[in-house]
Design a protein around this motif. Structure first.
Motif, PDB file in Angstrom:
ATOM      1  N   VAL A 154       9.979   5.688   1.497  1.00  0.00           N
ATOM      2  CA  VAL A 154       8.493   5.985   2.213  1.00  0.00           C
ATOM      3  C   VAL A 154       8.408   5.209   3.201  1.00  0.00           C
ATOM      4  O   VAL A 154       7.189   4.844   3.782  1.00  0.00           O
ATOM      5  CB  VAL A 154       7.384   5.795   1.104  1.00  0.00           C
ATOM      6  CG1 VAL A 154       7.583   6.975  -0.001  1.00  0.00           C
ATOM      7  CG2 VAL A 154       7.533   4.424   0.362  1.00  0.00           C
ATOM      8  N   LYS A 157       3.427  -3.315 -10.197  1.00  0.00           N
ATOM      9  CA  LYS A 157       3.280  -2.156  -9.031  1.00  0.00           C
ATOM     10  C   LYS A 157       3.833  -2.831  -8.058  1.00  0.00           C
ATOM     11  O   LYS A 157       3.410  -3.935  -7.626  1.00  0.00           O
ATOM     12  CB  LYS A 157       1.912  -1.712  -9.192  1.00  0.00           C
ATOM     13  CG  LYS A 157       1.664  -0.772  -7.998  1.00  0.00           C
ATOM     14  CD  LYS A 157       0.134  -0.363  -7.784  1.00  0.00           C
ATOM     15  CE  LYS A 157       0.001   0.549  -6.671  1.00  0.00           C
ATOM     16  NZ  LYS A 157       0.655   0.558  -5.573  1.00  0.00           N
ATOM     17  N   GLY A 158       4.843  -2.278  -7.264  1.00  0.00           N
ATOM     18  CA  GLY A 158       5.427  -2.988  -6.087  1.00  0.00           C
ATOM     19  C   GLY A 158       6.484  -4.010  -6.677  1.00  0.00           C
ATOM     20  O   GLY A 158       7.022  -4.004  -7.639  1.00  0.00           O
ATOM     21  N   CYS A 201      14.521   2.584   1.542  1.00  0.00           N
ATOM     22  CA  CYS A 201      13.068   2.816   1.143  1.00  0.00           C
ATOM     23  C   CYS A 201      12.760   4.208   1.278  1.00  0.00           C
ATOM     24  O   CYS A 201      12.795   4.658   2.539  1.00  0.00           O
ATOM     25  CB  CYS A 201      12.141   1.918   1.611  1.00  0.00           C
ATOM     26  SG  CYS A 201      10.377   2.182   0.967  1.00  0.00           S
ATOM     27  N   ALA A 250       8.406   1.797   3.471  1.00  0.00           N
ATOM     28  CA  ALA A 250       7.424   0.756   3.099  1.00  0.00           C
ATOM     29  C   ALA A 250       7.805  -0.677   3.415  1.00  0.00           C
ATOM     30  O   ALA A 250       7.020  -1.629   3.426  1.00  0.00           O
ATOM     31  CB  ALA A 250       7.108   0.770   1.790  1.00  0.00           C
ATOM     32  N   GLU A 265       0.817  -1.281  -0.200  1.00  0.00           N
ATOM     33  CA  GLU A 265       0.147  -0.098   0.162  1.00  0.00           C
ATOM     34  C   GLU A 265       1.002   1.262  -0.003  1.00  0.00           C
ATOM     35  O   GLU A 265       0.638   2.245  -0.522  1.00  0.00           O
ATOM     36  CB  GLU A 265      -0.991   0.027   1.201  1.00  0.00           C
ATOM     37  CG  GLU A 265      -1.997  -1.042   1.282  1.00  0.00           C
ATOM     38  CD  GLU A 265      -2.805  -0.895   0.224  1.00  0.00           C
ATOM     39  OE1 GLU A 265      -3.511   0.216  -0.192  1.00  0.00           O
ATOM     40  OE2 GLU A 265      -3.177  -1.762  -0.570  1.00  0.00           O
ATOM     41  N   LYS A 266       2.037   1.109   0.812  1.00  0.00           N
ATOM     42  CA  LYS A 266       2.942   2.584   0.753  1.00  0.00           C
ATOM     43  C   LYS A 266       4.009   2.496  -0.173  1.00  0.00           C
ATOM     44  O   LYS A 266       4.388   3.194  -0.676  1.00  0.00           O
ATOM     45  CB  LYS A 266       3.590   2.269   2.106  1.00  0.00           C
ATOM     46  CG  LYS A 266       2.977   2.582   3.573  1.00  0.00           C
ATOM     47  CD  LYS A 266       4.084   2.657   4.657  1.00  0.00           C
ATOM     48  CE  LYS A 266       3.372   2.932   6.197  1.00  0.00           C
ATOM     49  NZ  LYS A 266       4.381   2.816   6.918  1.00  0.00           N
ATOM     50  N   CYS A 267       4.234   1.255  -0.815  1.00  0.00           N
ATOM     51  CA  CYS A 267       5.352   1.190  -2.034  1.00  0.00           C
ATOM     52  C   CYS A 267       4.763   2.135  -3.072  1.00  0.00           C
ATOM     53  O   CYS A 267       3.819   2.185  -3.581  1.00  0.00           O
ATOM     54  CB  CYS A 267       5.419  -0.189  -2.336  1.00  0.00           C
ATOM     55  SG  CYS A 267       6.629  -0.493  -3.824  1.00  0.00           S
ATOM     56  N   ILE A 268       5.721   2.895  -3.339  1.00  0.00           N
ATOM     57  CA  ILE A 268       5.669   4.112  -4.574  1.00  0.00           C
ATOM     58  C   ILE A 268       6.309   3.172  -5.900  1.00  0.00           C
ATOM     59  O   ILE A 268       6.516   4.148  -7.028  1.00  0.00           O
ATOM     60  CB  ILE A 268       5.948   5.283  -4.238  1.00  0.00           C
ATOM     61  CG1 ILE A 268       7.830   5.335  -3.956  1.00  0.00           C
ATOM     62  CG2 ILE A 268       5.301   5.949  -3.320  1.00  0.00           C
ATOM     63  CD1 ILE A 268       8.222   6.434  -3.706  1.00  0.00           C
ATOM     64  N   SER A 269       6.737   2.021  -5.870  1.00  0.00           N
ATOM     65  CA  SER A 269       7.465   1.383  -7.094  1.00  0.00           C
ATOM     66  C   SER A 269       8.545   2.137  -7.551  1.00  0.00           C
ATOM     67  O   SER A 269       8.667   2.237  -8.846  1.00  0.00           O
ATOM     68  CB  SER A 269       6.174   1.174  -8.208  1.00  0.00           C
ATOM     69  OG  SER A 269       5.323   0.543  -7.750  1.00  0.00           O
ATOM     70  N   CYS A 270       9.395   2.806  -6.933  1.00  0.00           N
ATOM     71  CA  CYS A 270      10.658   3.380  -7.168  1.00  0.00           C
ATOM     72  C   CYS A 270      11.764   2.449  -7.362  1.00  0.00           C
ATOM     73  O   CYS A 270      12.690   2.718  -8.247  1.00  0.00           O
ATOM     74  CB  CYS A 270      10.926   4.561  -6.332  1.00  0.00           C
ATOM     75  SG  CYS A 270      11.830   3.824  -4.726  1.00  0.00           S
ATOM     76  N   TYR A 271      11.511   1.240  -7.018  1.00  0.00           N
ATOM     77  CA  TYR A 271      12.538   0.260  -7.328  1.00  0.00           C
ATOM     78  C   TYR A 271      13.858   0.395  -6.754  1.00  0.00           C
ATOM     79  O   TYR A 271      14.935  -0.208  -7.263  1.00  0.00           O
ATOM     80  CB  TYR A 271      12.475  -0.220  -8.683  1.00  0.00           C
ATOM     81  CG  TYR A 271      11.086  -0.604  -9.342  1.00  0.00           C
ATOM     82  CD1 TYR A 271      10.588  -1.590  -8.523  1.00  0.00           C
ATOM     83  CD2 TYR A 271      10.681   0.067 -10.278  1.00  0.00           C
ATOM     84  CE1 TYR A 271       9.212  -1.927  -8.977  1.00  0.00           C
ATOM     85  CE2 TYR A 271       9.156  -0.284 -10.854  1.00  0.00           C
ATOM     86  CZ  TYR A 271       8.935  -1.385 -10.237  1.00  0.00           C
ATOM     87  OH  TYR A 271       7.407  -1.677 -10.461  1.00  0.00           O
TER      88      TYR A 271
END
Lengths: 88, 292, 398
Positions: free
Chosen positions: A78, A57-58, A76, A80, A35-41
């Motif tokens: 954010v 996503k994620g 990370c 997450a 939910e928190k993950c912004i997929s910035c990798y």
């Protein structure tokens, strides 16, 4: 694993280290909150063990190889990912 | 899935948890791509990745000895050309700091001078880690290692770090750069530039070692970043050996105090406030030379 | 068969011409006396377009052998040349070349090792690398130097062998001495030596292989055993190749070549250029009615124990003339020969002579002395002094 020796120890079985599961080394285990993950990798990029897989996503972990170093949680942006004690 | 999603340095390798070299090699191979032949030195990289019958490598590699990654690579590169197989194939010579700064320095200099089309990558963790944290000419002033231990009469390592990238650049090679595993995009950009460069390129990649630097396995990237943010390790690139016109590729807006970096690792835990002040002064002077 | 051109050339030129006929792809080399003419000549062949190859003018012998290893693992045919300190400096890499089963061929100008520094002939340099897993050939003259280079490539690259080989020619006595040789025609060598096509792997992104694996105690001993099996298999390959070479080019080679051994009571065992001198001594002694023979060791690794036992068993005494010394023990050939005879009920008395170190001359008279001392031991029925040094300058000894 036991294999026959080759001439000159030339090993053509490229990438065969994957048979060895370094996940067994883990004392801490990352848990991702998608939910928190912004997929910035960033976690994927920094992982020394290639133990993080990108999803559309994620991300998801390959716990066969994750050594539990905690770089992903620390990097990370954010928060997450949290590290919890590994239960065996 | 893109080409860069390919894992050419496979999981299952035996690097310590949080190993900076693991991240470095994995990302460098992603940038260079599968059409690469690599040479590696005896040391951590060989031990963690080639234990027969396993190998972590998805590209062809050769490990021969400690001091000769550059000269083995020279043989590979010339043979590929002679056999008509060089087109589109990168040759990367990997070395640790021991294999580059110290024992492999002569072979490296020879390779650079002869102009081989090889990208030499030094993955630097600032001591002989595979043998158990002995000092190297890459070890920074003040670091305690097993052969430069802190003691009543010793501050730890007493000599400054050898400026290996500048020395390599001074050979007049087409491309030289320093990079850090904390700045992956910058690192990969530089790898691509290096392998695309015709002729020798040298990359000095800063990669902390939790075991040898004595920090938490989760802090590897944070410490690598701090090294750049404090000015301890400066990211730059130079073309045609023109070290008077370095391009600084990561200029911290405001430099953090060196203390933040030193306090993050127990190899520096013994340093007094005066010692830290001394190191700060040296870093300030260095950064001034770099123009920031 | 094409005509074999007659030329009068130095030994280094002979090994260089032998190498050139084998069409190497890559020649990493570093100059050292007395082998320097080899890389010079190879450079000229490349510069003049006579040889389609690349020189790598490396910064040390260590890097020369390292580059040989990299190039050979990439699938190239590779040769180099060195001597003495150069071979000592690349010592580490010699073991790695053979362990990786790379058929590199090296021309050697056999020279003494420091200290004191000395540029003249003995065999200490290659003897010190006898355990490196390389095949070792020793030439008596320049013709042999040329021919053995061609044979060395063929034997080294044989699928049953896949091991590196060195061909020794004696410093100055051969390297810098003009002798008549016959040079085979290129098309004939091409037929004799097919292109190198390694099947055990090459460095190629199309088929990624890891060379130079880390061998744990679970595997290391088996790798070494397999390597030893390969050098043992080379014994038959050497015989086959020498036979074919004779059929094609007319010159006969054997691991051990004999001269008047059939009825000999005493046999001199030699290696390298001293053999010619020994042969002359045998002729003179035979003329006086002495029953003496000569055995020349052309192949030192693999050590031709069965051949030597067959040749030497009938003799009463064997004089092993070593142009090397293992301080605190014996000459290398003597040690190996004693090992070969260890379990034989019938064996000749063995006497070891150390001669010709650091360019000390070995004369016909030296062999006459060696013969006499061995004969005396046979007459006495015992060897009182197993190792004797020949041609010592008593005037300078303390």
């Amino acid at each position: 694993m036991t294999v026959k020796i080759t001439i000159g120890a030339v090993n053509r079985d490229h990438g065969s280290s994957r048979i060895y599961k370094t996940g067994g080394w883990r004392t801490m285990r990352p848990v991702v909150d998608l939910e928190k993950c912004i997929s910035c990798y960033k976690c994927y990029d920094y992982c020394p063990d290639g133990a993080i897989k990108k999803l559309d996503k994620g991300i998801t972990y390959d716990f066969d190889y994750c050594k539990g170093c905690g770089i992903c949680a620390k990097e990370c942006p954010v928060q997450a990912i949290v590290m919890i004690k590994e239960e065996k | 899935m893109t080409k860069e999603d390919l894992e050419l340095f496979a999981s299952g390798h035996r690097a310590c948890a949080g190993c900076g070299e693991g991240t470095a090699v994995r990302q460098i191979l992603k940038a260079a791509g599968p059409n690469t032949v690599a040479t590696i030195c005896t040391g951590c990289l060989e031990v963690i990745s080639t234990g027969y019958p396993e190998t972590a490598w998805e590209i062809p590699i050769i490990h021969a000895a400690f001091e000769n990654s550059a000269s083995v690579a020279a043989g590979v590169e010339v043979a590929l050309k002679e056999l008509g197989r060089k087109e589109g194939v990168n040759v990367i010579a990997f070395g640790g700091d021991g294999g580059t700064f110290d024992i492999g320095f002569q072979a490296l200099s020879g390779m650079l001078e002869r102009g081989h089309d090889i990208t030499y990558v030094c993955v630097d963790n600032e001591a002989y880690m595979n043998t158990g944290i002995q000092r190297c000419s890459s070890t920074p002033y003040g670091a305690s290692t097993t052969t430069s231990p802190v003691g009543k009469l010793s501050i730890g390592e007493s000599r400054p770090k050898k400026p290996i990238a500048a020395i390599c650049a001074a050979h007049g090679i087409p491309y030289t750069a320093t990079a850090s595993i904390a700045y992956i995009n910058d690192l990969k950009k530089k790898v691509k530039k290096a392998v695309e460069t015709e002729g020798p390129a040298f990359l000095h990649v800063f990669a902390p070692c939790p075991t040898g630097w004595r920090h938490g396995s989760d802090s590897t990237i944070e410490i690598a970043r701090l090294a750049v943010e404090t000015g301890v390790f400066v990211l730059w690139e130079a073309e045609d050996g023109d070290i008077c016109n370095l391009k600084i590729t990561q200029k911290p807006k405001k430099r953090k105090p060196v203390k933040d970096y030193l306090k993050s690792q127990r190899r520096f835990a013994h340093l007094s406030d005066e010692d830290i002040e001394h190191i700060q002064k040296e870093v300030d002077e260095k950064c001034e030379k770099y123009g920031f | 068969m094409g005509e074999q051109k007659a030329m009068t050339i130095k030994g280094n030129m002979a090994t260089a011409m032998g190498a050139k006929l084998c069409r190497p792809n890559v020649i990493p080399a570093y100059p050292i006396t007395p082998s320097t003419l080899f890389p010079e000549k190879m450079s000229e062949f490349v510069a003049d377009g006579e040889l389609d190859a690349s020189m790598i003018n490396v910064e040390s012998e260590h890097s020369a052998m390292s580059a040989c290893i990299g190039a050979s693992a990439t699938g190239a045919r590779v040769c180099t040349a060195s001597a003495s300190q150069g071979i000592a400096l690349m010592h580490e890499m010699l073991f790695i070349a053979s362990g990786m089963r790379l058929p590199i061929v090296m021309a050697v100008g056999n020279r003494a090792l420091s200290a004191p520094i000395n540029i003249w002939c003995d065999h200490q340099d290659t003897i010190a690398s006898r355990d490196s897993g390389w095949l070792q050939f020793y030439a008596e003259n320049n013709q042999e130097g040329l021919d053995l280079m061609i044979n060395a490539f063929r034997i080294a690259e044989d699928e049953r062998v896949l091991l590196p080989a060195m061909v020794g020619i004696d410093a100055f006595v051969l390297t810098h001495t003009m002798e008549g040789v016959r040079v085979p025609a290129q098309e004939d060598v091409d037929e004799f030596l097919p292109p190198y096509k390694p099947s055990h792997g090459v460095l190629d992104p199309k088929e990624p292989a890891t060379f130079g694996s880390f061998g744990t105690p679970d595997y290391y001993q088996e790798f070494k055993h397999a390597q030893v099996e390969a050098i043992e298999k080379s014994e038959a390959v050497i015989d086959e190749v020498f036979k074919e070479y004779k059929e094609r080019f007319g010159r006969e080679y054997n691991k051990v070549t004999t001269f008047q051994c059939e009825d000999a009571d005493i046999i001199l065992l030699t290696m390298g250029s001293m053999t010619g001198t020994a042969r002359e001594a045998v002729r003179k002694l035979r003329a006086k009615g002495e029953k003496v023979g000569l055995a020349k060791l052309t192949v030192y690794r693999p050590f031709p124990a069965p051949e030597l036992i067959k040749i030497l068993s009938g003799a009463k005494g064997v004089a092993v003339v070593d142009r090397n010394i293992s301080p605190g023990a014996y000459g290398a050939v003597y040690t190996d020969l004693a090992g070969a005879f260890a379990n034989m009920d019938e064996r000749p008395l063995l006497k070891n002579f150390i001669a010709g170190l650091g360019g000390r001359e070995i004369f016909v008279e030296s062999f006459q002395e060696i013969y006499q001392k061995t004969k005396d031991a046979v007459t006495a029925g015992e060897v009182k002094e197993p190792v004797e040094w020949i041609n010592m300058n008593e005037d300078v000894m303390r």
